[in-house]
Design a protein around this motif. Structure first.
Motif, PDB file in Angstrom:
ATOM      1  N   UNK A  51       0.823  -1.204   0.000  1.00 46.59           N
ATOM      2  CA  UNK A  51       0.000   0.000   0.000  1.00 46.59           C
ATOM      3  C   UNK A  51       0.859   1.256   0.000  1.00 46.59           C
ATOM      4  N   UNK A  52       1.992   1.229   0.688  1.00 53.07           N
ATOM      5  CA  UNK A  52       2.889   2.388   0.684  1.00 53.07           C
ATOM      6  C   UNK A  52       3.471   2.613  -0.706  1.00 53.07           C
ATOM      7  N   UNK A  53       3.842   1.523  -1.380  1.00 55.77           N
ATOM      8  CA  UNK A  53       4.347   1.648  -2.751  1.00 55.77           C
ATOM      9  C   UNK A  53       3.268   2.175  -3.684  1.00 55.77           C
ATOM     10  N   UNK A  54       2.036   1.706  -3.480  1.00 60.36           N
ATOM     11  CA  UNK A  54       0.932   2.163  -4.315  1.00 60.36           C
ATOM     12  C   UNK A  54       0.638   3.636  -4.085  1.00 60.36           C
ATOM     13  N   UNK A 131      -1.958  -3.074 -10.713  1.00 61.99           N
ATOM     14  CA  UNK A 131      -0.937  -3.902 -10.050  1.00 61.99           C
ATOM     15  C   UNK A 131      -1.383  -5.343  -9.841  1.00 61.99           C
ATOM     16  N   UNK A 132      -2.708  -5.583  -9.767  1.00 64.91           N
ATOM     17  CA  UNK A 132      -3.162  -6.957  -9.559  1.00 64.91           C
ATOM     18  C   UNK A 132      -2.776  -7.864 -10.717  1.00 64.91           C
ATOM     19  N   UNK A 133      -2.561  -7.283 -11.916  1.00 61.19           N
ATOM     20  CA  UNK A 133      -2.177  -8.098 -13.071  1.00 61.19           C
ATOM     21  C   UNK A 133      -0.830  -8.767 -12.822  1.00 61.19           C
ATOM     22  N   UNK A 134       0.049  -8.104 -12.072  1.00 63.06           N
ATOM     23  CA  UNK A 134       1.351  -8.696 -11.752  1.00 63.06           C
ATOM     24  C   UNK A 134       1.168 -10.056 -11.088  1.00 63.06           C
ATOM     25  N   UNK A 149       7.405 -13.297 -18.247  1.00 63.50           N
ATOM     26  CA  UNK A 149       8.131 -12.033 -18.144  1.00 63.50           C
ATOM     27  C   UNK A 149       7.083 -10.935 -18.061  1.00 63.50           C
ATOM     28  N   UNK A 150       7.100 -10.179 -16.975  1.00 64.26           N
ATOM     29  CA  UNK A 150       6.082  -9.175 -16.693  1.00 64.26           C
ATOM     30  C   UNK A 150       6.631  -7.779 -16.975  1.00 64.26           C
ATOM     31  N   UNK A 151       5.927  -7.049 -17.835  1.00 62.90           N
ATOM     32  CA  UNK A 151       6.333  -5.664 -18.107  1.00 62.90           C
ATOM     33  C   UNK A 151       5.127  -4.760 -17.835  1.00 62.90           C
ATOM     34  N   UNK A 152       5.062  -4.236 -16.616  1.00 63.22           N
ATOM     35  CA  UNK A 152       3.971  -3.361 -16.237  1.00 63.22           C
ATOM     36  C   UNK A 152       4.230  -1.934 -16.674  1.00 63.22           C
ATOM     37  N   UNK A 153       3.195  -1.093 -16.558  1.00 57.73           N
ATOM     38  CA  UNK A 153       3.325   0.304 -16.927  1.00 57.73           C
ATOM     39  C   UNK A 153       4.168   1.075 -15.927  1.00 57.73           C
ATOM     40  N   UNK A 154       4.800   2.142 -16.415  1.00 61.86           N
ATOM     41  CA  UNK A 154       5.657   2.944 -15.553  1.00 61.86           C
ATOM     42  C   UNK A 154       4.874   3.604 -14.434  1.00 61.86           C
ATOM     43  N   UNK A 155       3.553   3.839 -14.679  1.00 61.18           N
ATOM     44  CA  UNK A 155       2.739   4.487 -13.659  1.00 61.18           C
ATOM     45  C   UNK A 155       2.563   3.613 -12.415  1.00 61.18           C
ATOM     46  N   UNK A 156       2.807   2.307 -12.529  1.00 64.23           N
ATOM     47  CA  UNK A 156       2.614   1.385 -11.406  1.00 64.23           C
ATOM     48  C   UNK A 156       3.915   0.713 -10.994  1.00 64.23           C
ATOM     49  N   UNK A 157       5.044   1.339 -11.302  1.00 69.99           N
ATOM     50  CA  UNK A 157       6.308   0.614 -11.131  1.00 69.99           C
ATOM     51  C   UNK A 157       6.589   0.242  -9.670  1.00 69.99           C
ATOM     52  N   UNK A 158       6.277   1.128  -8.720  1.00 71.92           N
ATOM     53  CA  UNK A 158       6.545   0.800  -7.314  1.00 71.92           C
ATOM     54  C   UNK A 158       5.599  -0.289  -6.816  1.00 71.92           C
ATOM     55  N   UNK A 159       4.322  -0.193  -7.191  1.00 69.04           N
ATOM     56  CA  UNK A 159       3.344  -1.203  -6.785  1.00 69.04           C
ATOM     57  C   UNK A 159       3.705  -2.564  -7.358  1.00 69.04           C
ATOM     58  N   UNK A 160       4.027  -2.599  -8.655  1.00 67.99           N
ATOM     59  CA  UNK A 160       4.372  -3.866  -9.297  1.00 67.99           C
ATOM     60  C   UNK A 160       5.595  -4.503  -8.649  1.00 67.99           C
ATOM     61  N   UNK A 161       6.591  -3.674  -8.327  1.00 70.22           N
ATOM     62  CA  UNK A 161       7.799  -4.207  -7.698  1.00 70.22           C
ATOM     63  C   UNK A 161       7.496  -4.795  -6.328  1.00 70.22           C
ATOM     64  N   UNK A 182       9.489 -13.284 -13.822  1.00 72.16           N
ATOM     65  CA  UNK A 182      10.429 -12.169 -13.757  1.00 72.16           C
ATOM     66  C   UNK A 182       9.716 -10.861 -14.086  1.00 72.16           C
ATOM     67  N   UNK A 183      10.102  -9.805 -13.394  1.00 74.02           N
ATOM     68  CA  UNK A 183       9.588  -8.467 -13.659  1.00 74.02           C
ATOM     69  C   UNK A 183      10.667  -7.679 -14.382  1.00 74.02           C
ATOM     70  N   UNK A 184      10.337  -7.113 -15.538  1.00 66.74           N
ATOM     71  CA  UNK A 184      11.309  -6.292 -16.266  1.00 66.74           C
ATOM     72  C   UNK A 184      11.788  -5.179 -15.338  1.00 66.74           C
ATOM     73  N   UNK A 185      13.100  -5.042 -15.129  1.00 60.70           N
ATOM     74  CA  UNK A 185      13.593  -4.142 -14.086  1.00 60.70           C
ATOM     75  C   UNK A 185      13.675  -2.676 -14.478  1.00 60.70           C
ATOM     76  N   UNK A 186      13.354  -2.332 -15.704  1.00 62.74           N
ATOM     77  CA  UNK A 186      13.442  -0.928 -16.147  1.00 62.74           C
ATOM     78  C   UNK A 186      12.108  -0.511 -16.746  1.00 62.74           C
TER      79      UNK A 186
END
Length: 419
Positions: A51-54, A131-134, A149-161, A182-186
């Motif tokens: 929740x803090x990341x979100x 973030x639930x898609x992760x 291999x998971x590539x989420x949007x930049x808008x959710x990068x902290x939540x996804x991580x 794996x989560x794409x790290x960039x």
């Protein structure tokens, strides 16, 4: 990041995923289920950190002007985090499709044939906002024996991580391969292009997001794509509809959550339906703006004129297009012309009319006397879902475990040679 750097990163991720998929193929159903249950426990354990990341993502999204509907998709609260964990638990209890015999036969020469479900291999998921898609994507892919291999949007990068870190801990607890998810790290968008170019390294790409993302993936991919297109969904109220049911369904289908792909975006009302004005009033009073044709505008002065684009728009907001049509054939023709093939519903007491609608509307999900908001893998008993596939090949509708497998032929002989 340059294209060569992105290609190198994706090649490394894919190579590790291929190894993870090979190791995963030897893992039992019970171990995969244990890994998902352990990941669910870690999600609950780390709820505050997630929740803090979100909150960090939401603050950045608001400052950056992200639309309210997209912020709703991004937003997590305690209940939504618990829902992520519950979805992992639900997938862990689903029947494992891997190894299931689809059909079997014996040829006249004695060859025993069978078609058996097997994992696809390495799957890349490119998604936005949620973030639930992760967690959902990782759970479904891993339970079906695929590395992801998971590539989420930049808008959710902290939540996804944060979500991915909990998944990794849970999978490690169960001894699942570290590279199974794996989560794409960039966040650099050039990586998406590298994923789409990775023919031979990645077996399937699944885009989940807005029309722009899906269109780009379909246009640029050299890897097979399982497309989730926009949810331009229609609810049609037939003349025979029960008024109380129609009002409840229409308001729920549009307003329960306006930012989900199962939301109704167009309301069609049979010209012979005697309570059309009450439908319009119920939506307006619920806070929905209406854009209508001439007949619809006559129902309430608050309805503004629709233009041609409105009939094909996925608003993802408290906005709905409304048209009055001359019966079921006209409604079916409207859906065929303007719909996206996602989810369409008829509200009617006349069973013959409803069955005609169900048979003739060529969408992935067609409903009778139900809210289009049920267009969800969990609601249809599939556990979590990767998305709603609107194409006609491989998988259609909510893509869950079976949709993330393929099959192979197994042939067992006793020394037969071909004459």
């Amino acid at each position: 990041m340059t294209e060569p750097q992105a290609d190198a990163l994706v090649a490394d991720l894919a190579a590790r995923a291929r190894t993870g998929a090979r190791l995963l193929a030897a893992v039992s159903t019970a171990t995969k289920a244990h890994g998902l249950a352990a990941a669910a426990a870690r999600i609950r354990e780390h709820r505050d950190a997630i929740l803090a990341a979100n909150a960090e993502d939401l603050a950045r999204a608001k400052a950056g002007g992200l639309a309210a509907a997209m912020r709703d998709r991004l937003r997590l609260d305690a209940a939504r985090v618990d829902g992520i964990a519950a979805a992992l638990d639900a997938v862990s209890r689903l029947p494992d499709p891997v190894g299931r015999v689809i059909d079997a036969s014996t040829r006249p020469n004695g060859l025993a044939l069978s078609r058996v479900r097997v994992p696809i291999g390495v799957v890349a998921i490119v998604y936005e906002s949620r973030p639930n898609v992760t967690a959902d994507a990782a759970a479904l892919c891993v339970m079906a024996g695929n590395a992801v291999i998971l590539r989420g949007g930049s808008e959710a990068r902290a939540s996804n991580a944060a979500v991915h870190a909990s998944l990794a801990e849970g999978f490690a607890d169960a001894g699942l391969p570290a590279d199974a998810a794996q989560l794409v790290p960039v966040a650099d968008r050039v990586v998406v292009g590298a994923l789409l170019r990775a023919s031979g390294l990645i077996d399937l790409v699944v885009p989940r997001g807005g029309k722009g993302l899906v269109a780009r993936v379909q246009a640029d991919a050299r890897v097979p794509v399982l497309a989730h297109l926009d949810g331009n969904n229609t609810s049609f109220v037939h003349a025979s509809a029960d008024p109380a049911m129609a009002e409840a369904l229409v308001v729920n289908a549009k307003m329960r959550r306006t930012g989900v792909c199962g939301a109704t975006e167009t309301l069609l009302i049979d010209r012979a339906y005697p309570h059309a004005a009450q439908l319009a009033t119920a939506l307006l009073d619920a806070g929905c703006a209406l854009r209508g044709d001439e007949a619809a505008r006559a129902l309430d002065p608050r309805i503004v004129a629709a233009d041609e684009a409105d009939w094909a728009t996925e608003y993802l907001d408290a906005v709905c297009a409304v048209a009055v049509v001359d019966g079921t054939d006209a409604a079916i023709a409207h859906v065929a012309r303007h719909g996206s093939g996602h989810t369409d519903a008829i509200i009617a007491e006349d069973a013959g009319v409803a069955e005609c609608f169900l048979a003739q509307v060529d969408s992935a999900i067609v409903m009778w006397n139900a809210s289009t908001q049920f267009a969800d893998g969990g609601e249809l008993g599939l556990g979590a879902e990767i998305g709603i596939a609107t194409g006609r090949l491989h998988a259609r509708g909510p893509v869950a475990l079976e949709g993330l497998t393929t099959y192979k032929w197994q042939v067992r002989g006793r020394g037969q040679t071909r004459p």
